[in-house]
Design an enzyme around this catalytic site. Structure first.
Site, PDB file in Angstrom:
ATOM      1  N   TRP A   1       0.980  -1.296   0.100  1.00  0.00           N
ATOM      2  CA  TRP A   1      -0.113   0.042   0.085  1.00  0.00           C
ATOM      3  C   TRP A   1       0.752   1.115   0.043  1.00  0.00           C
ATOM      4  CZ3 TRP A   1      -5.196  -1.097   2.575  1.00  0.00           C
ATOM      5  CH2 TRP A   1      -6.030  -0.047   2.525  1.00  0.00           C
TER       6      TRP A   1
ATOM      7  N   ARG B   1       3.606   1.891  -1.187  1.00  0.00           N
ATOM      8  CA  ARG B   1       4.355   2.231  -2.483  1.00  0.00           C
ATOM      9  C   ARG B   1       3.534   3.347  -3.218  1.00  0.00           C
ATOM     10  NH1 ARG B   1       8.118  -1.033  -4.555  1.00  0.00           N
ATOM     11  NH2 ARG B   1       8.544   0.861  -5.435  1.00  0.00           N
ATOM     12  N   HIS B   2       1.932   3.413  -2.584  1.00  0.00           N
ATOM     13  CA  HIS B   2       1.195   4.617  -3.463  1.00  0.00           C
ATOM     14  C   HIS B   2       1.761   5.977  -2.636  1.00  0.00           C
ATOM     15  CE1 HIS B   2      -0.892   1.660  -5.881  1.00  0.00           C
ATOM     16  NE2 HIS B   2      -0.643   0.859  -5.076  1.00  0.00           N
TER      17      HIS B   2
ATOM     18  N   GLU C   1       0.792   5.482  11.072  1.00  0.00           N
ATOM     19  CA  GLU C   1       0.560   3.971  11.056  1.00  0.00           C
ATOM     20  C   GLU C   1       1.160   3.894  12.691  1.00  0.00           C
ATOM     21  OE1 GLU C   1       3.212   1.500   9.051  1.00  0.00           O
ATOM     22  OE2 GLU C   1       2.389  -0.294   9.666  1.00  0.00           O
TER      23      GLU C   1
ATOM     24  N   SER D   1       3.026   2.561  15.658  1.00  0.00           N
ATOM     25  CA  SER D   1       4.365   2.405  15.919  1.00  0.00           C
ATOM     26  C   SER D   1       4.791   1.149  16.886  1.00  0.00           C
ATOM     27  CB  SER D   1       4.970   3.460  16.298  1.00  0.00           C
ATOM     28  OG  SER D   1       6.436   3.325  16.710  1.00  0.00           O
TER      29      SER D   1
ATOM     30  N   ARG E   1       7.495   1.065  18.038  1.00  0.00           N
ATOM     31  CA  ARG E   1       8.332   1.515  19.106  1.00  0.00           C
ATOM     32  C   ARG E   1       7.611   1.911  20.433  1.00  0.00           C
ATOM     33  NH1 ARG E   1      11.789   5.889  16.623  1.00  0.00           N
ATOM     34  NH2 ARG E   1      13.268   5.445  18.121  1.00  0.00           N
TER      35      ARG E   1
ATOM     36  N   ARG F   1      -4.593  -2.326  -7.913  1.00  0.00           N
ATOM     37  CA  ARG F   1      -4.769  -3.155  -6.882  1.00  0.00           C
ATOM     38  C   ARG F   1      -6.020  -4.170  -7.015  1.00  0.00           C
ATOM     39  NH1 ARG F   1       0.385  -3.785  -5.237  1.00  0.00           N
ATOM     40  NH2 ARG F   1       1.460  -1.780  -4.949  1.00  0.00           N
TER      41      ARG F   1
HETATM   42  C1  LIG Z   1       0.694  -6.132  -9.584  1.00  0.00           C
HETATM   43  C2  LIG Z   1       1.754  -5.335  -8.932  1.00  0.00           C
HETATM   44  C3  LIG Z   1       3.141  -5.888  -8.636  1.00  0.00           C
HETATM   45  C4  LIG Z   1       4.183  -5.036  -8.498  1.00  0.00           C
HETATM   46  N1  LIG Z   1       5.456  -5.420  -8.154  1.00  0.00           N
HETATM   47  C5  LIG Z   1       6.344  -4.813  -7.648  1.00  0.00           C
HETATM   48  C6  LIG Z   1       7.707  -5.202  -7.425  1.00  0.00           C
HETATM   49  O1  LIG Z   1       7.910  -6.601  -7.910  1.00  0.00           O
HETATM   50  N2  LIG Z   1       8.636  -4.632  -6.827  1.00  0.00           N
HETATM   51  C7  LIG Z   1       8.517  -3.290  -6.603  1.00  0.00           C
HETATM   52  O2  LIG Z   1       9.355  -2.596  -6.233  1.00  0.00           O
HETATM   53  N3  LIG Z   1       7.134  -2.793  -6.792  1.00  0.00           N
HETATM   54  C8  LIG Z   1       6.157  -3.569  -7.136  1.00  0.00           C
HETATM   55  N4  LIG Z   1       4.888  -3.009  -7.522  1.00  0.00           N
HETATM   56  C9  LIG Z   1       4.760  -1.343  -6.997  1.00  0.00           C
HETATM   57  C10 LIG Z   1       4.717  -0.449  -8.352  1.00  0.00           C
HETATM   58  O3  LIG Z   1       5.892  -0.542  -8.819  1.00  0.00           O
HETATM   59  C11 LIG Z   1       4.407   0.810  -7.891  1.00  0.00           C
HETATM   60  O4  LIG Z   1       5.197   1.385  -6.777  1.00  0.00           O
HETATM   61  C12 LIG Z   1       3.166   0.985  -7.223  1.00  0.00           C
HETATM   62  O5  LIG Z   1       1.870   0.306  -7.861  1.00  0.00           O
HETATM   63  C13 LIG Z   1       2.476   2.566  -7.037  1.00  0.00           C
HETATM   64  O6  LIG Z   1       2.189   3.122  -8.228  1.00  0.00           O
HETATM   65  P1  LIG Z   1       2.665   4.494  -8.704  1.00  0.00           P
HETATM   66  O7  LIG Z   1       3.981   4.658  -8.727  1.00  0.00           O
HETATM   67  O8  LIG Z   1       1.662   4.406 -10.039  1.00  0.00           O
HETATM   68  O9  LIG Z   1       1.605   4.970  -7.602  1.00  0.00           O
HETATM   69  P2  LIG Z   1       2.179   6.530  -6.886  1.00  0.00           P
HETATM   70  O10 LIG Z   1       3.142   6.328  -6.166  1.00  0.00           O
HETATM   71  O11 LIG Z   1       0.877   6.834  -6.238  1.00  0.00           O
HETATM   72  O12 LIG Z   1       2.109   7.653  -8.059  1.00  0.00           O
HETATM   73  C14 LIG Z   1       1.204   7.840  -8.665  1.00  0.00           C
HETATM   74  C15 LIG Z   1       1.561   8.231  -9.954  1.00  0.00           C
HETATM   75  O13 LIG Z   1       2.265   9.648  -9.992  1.00  0.00           O
HETATM   76  C16 LIG Z   1       3.538   9.426 -10.946  1.00  0.00           C
HETATM   77  N5  LIG Z   1       4.550   9.421 -10.068  1.00  0.00           N
HETATM   78  C17 LIG Z   1       4.918   9.173  -8.676  1.00  0.00           C
HETATM   79  N6  LIG Z   1       6.224   9.352  -8.434  1.00  0.00           N
HETATM   80  C18 LIG Z   1       6.765   9.758  -9.674  1.00  0.00           C
HETATM   81  C19 LIG Z   1       8.490   9.902  -9.755  1.00  0.00           C
HETATM   82  N7  LIG Z   1       9.315   9.643  -8.765  1.00  0.00           N
HETATM   83  N8  LIG Z   1       8.596  10.107 -11.148  1.00  0.00           N
HETATM   84  C20 LIG Z   1       7.629  10.306 -12.206  1.00  0.00           C
HETATM   85  N9  LIG Z   1       6.273  10.180 -11.896  1.00  0.00           N
HETATM   86  C21 LIG Z   1       5.981   9.885 -10.651  1.00  0.00           C
HETATM   87  C22 LIG Z   1       3.638   8.524 -11.719  1.00  0.00           C
HETATM   88  O14 LIG Z   1       2.697   8.671 -13.002  1.00  0.00           O
HETATM   89  C23 LIG Z   1       2.325   7.508 -10.890  1.00  0.00           C
HETATM   90  O15 LIG Z   1       1.647   6.489 -11.673  1.00  0.00           O
HETATM   91  C24 LIG Z   1       3.933  -3.700  -7.958  1.00  0.00           C
HETATM   92  C25 LIG Z   1       2.647  -3.300  -8.208  1.00  0.00           C
HETATM   93  C26 LIG Z   1       1.557  -3.913  -8.615  1.00  0.00           C
HETATM   94  C27 LIG Z   1       0.016  -3.378  -8.778  1.00  0.00           C
END
Ligand SMILES: Cc1cc2nc3c(=O)[nH]c(=O)nc-3n(C[C@H](O)[C@H](O)[C@H](O)COP(=O)(O)OP(=O)(O)OC[C@H]3O[C@@H](n4cnc5c(N)ncnc54)[C@H](O)[C@@H]3O)c2cc1C
Length: 245
Positions: free
Chosen positions: A88, A90-91, A99, A101, A103, A199
């Site tokens: 989660w 990663r978004h 969250e 803690s 700690r 997701r």
């Molecule tokens: C099925 C699945 C498998 C996955 N497997 C892996 C894995 O094996 N390893 C792993 O590390 N991750 C994995 N991920 C995580 C994936 O790579 C994304 O980090 C995660 O889905 C968040 O997506 P996002 O970056 O689009 O979202 P957000 O972080 O919310 O970003 C939203 C949008 O903002 C823009 N953005 C955000 N940050 C930047 C930036 N720095 N530069 C340019 N544009 C930006 C992009 O357009 C992005 O789509 C997986 C995800 C899914 C759904």
């Protein structure tokens, strides 16, 4: 302390010990059209012209004019296993997180053990996935029991370390990813749609899909027009129902 009601419409049980609760929201379908109509400096027609408001929202959705959808914001209270929350977090864009803690507080002995029918087998054609097929719906190798035993042992070690004077922030390192954590998250509808598209996809892990479905179900009564536009435009590939546990 607020007691959560199982049938409270703003609350869904998810997995064995988790939940999604909608705490509060800002805005509705009208907020979206009001924000969109500033583009051409038009009056926002509060409720007097429903057909045109719906058409506008559908147009925005189909044509990726997405900033008006940022005007609707939700705060969710989430209890989920650490491995789900790790995916989660990663978004990054449009989400705020706070969250529990480990700690500050000794963590509750609560961990996720999948139901037998949701364990399946390692997929042969997709390295990240499992296959849930008719013939894999039982648990002949007793994987549930292994997971349960291991998690219980980990908590035994964790509690023993704390009892021996080990600091909580070090003791927690022995706990499994299945351990439940608790967070509040605030998100706008644009970011929530992006999350749901990724997701709810069949390649996303089944467990996080349950949380995505629960959030979407909770926002539908607040933004029925925008939610329908999202569902019809992006067609997330699962039934919109949360598995009842
Ligand atoms: C099925 C699945 C498998 C996955 N497997 C892996 C894995 O094996 N390893 C792993 O590390 N991750 C994995 N991920 C995580 C994936 O790579 C994304 O980090 C995660 O889905 C968040 O997506 P996002 O970056 O689009 O979202 P957000 O972080 O919310 O970003 C939203 C949008 O903002 C823009 N953005 C955000 N940050 C930047 C930036 N720095 N530069 C340019 N544009 C930006 C992009 O357009 C992005 O789509 C997986 C995800 C899914 C759904």
């Amino acid at each position: 302390m607020i007691e959560l009601e199982p049938f409270n419409p703003a609350y869904y049980k998810v997995l064995d010990h988790g939940y999604v609760r909608l705490c509060e929201s800002l805005g509705d379908d009208l907020s979206i059209v009001r924000n969109a109509r500033v583009s051409y400096d038009a009056a926002w027609r509060a409720g007097e012209n429903e057909g045109s408001d719906t058409r506008l929202i559908n147009y925005l959705m189909r044509n990726n004019h997405t900033t008006p959808f940022e005007s609707v914001v939700f705060t969710f209270d989430i209890k989920a296993p650490i491995f789900v929350v790790r995916q989660w977090h990663r978004h990054r864009i449009g989400w705020s997180y706070n969250e529990l803690s480990g700690r500050y507080k000794e963590l509750e002995e609560l961990y996720y053990v999948p139901k037998a029918e949701f364990i399946g087998v390692q997929s042969e054609d997709n390295k990240q996935m499992r296959t849930l097929a008719e013939e894999t719906l039982s648990d002949p190798k007793n994987i549930r029991q292994f997971i349960d035993d291991h998690c219980r042992d980990s908590f035994r070690v964790y509690k023993g370390l704390i009892a021996d004077g080990c600091p909580r922030e070090i003791a927690r390192s022995v706990l499994p990813l299945a351990t439940y954590t608790h967070m509040f998250t605030t998100v706008n509808f644009k970011a929530l749609m992006h999350f749901c598209t990724l997701r709810l996809h069949e390649h996303a892990q089944w467990e996080i899909r349950q949380y995505a479905a629960a959030m979407l179900q909770l926002v539908i009564p607040i933004i029925p027009v925008a939610s329908r536009a999202y569902l019809e435009t992006f067609k997330p590939p699962i039934e919109l129902s949360v598995e009842s546990w």
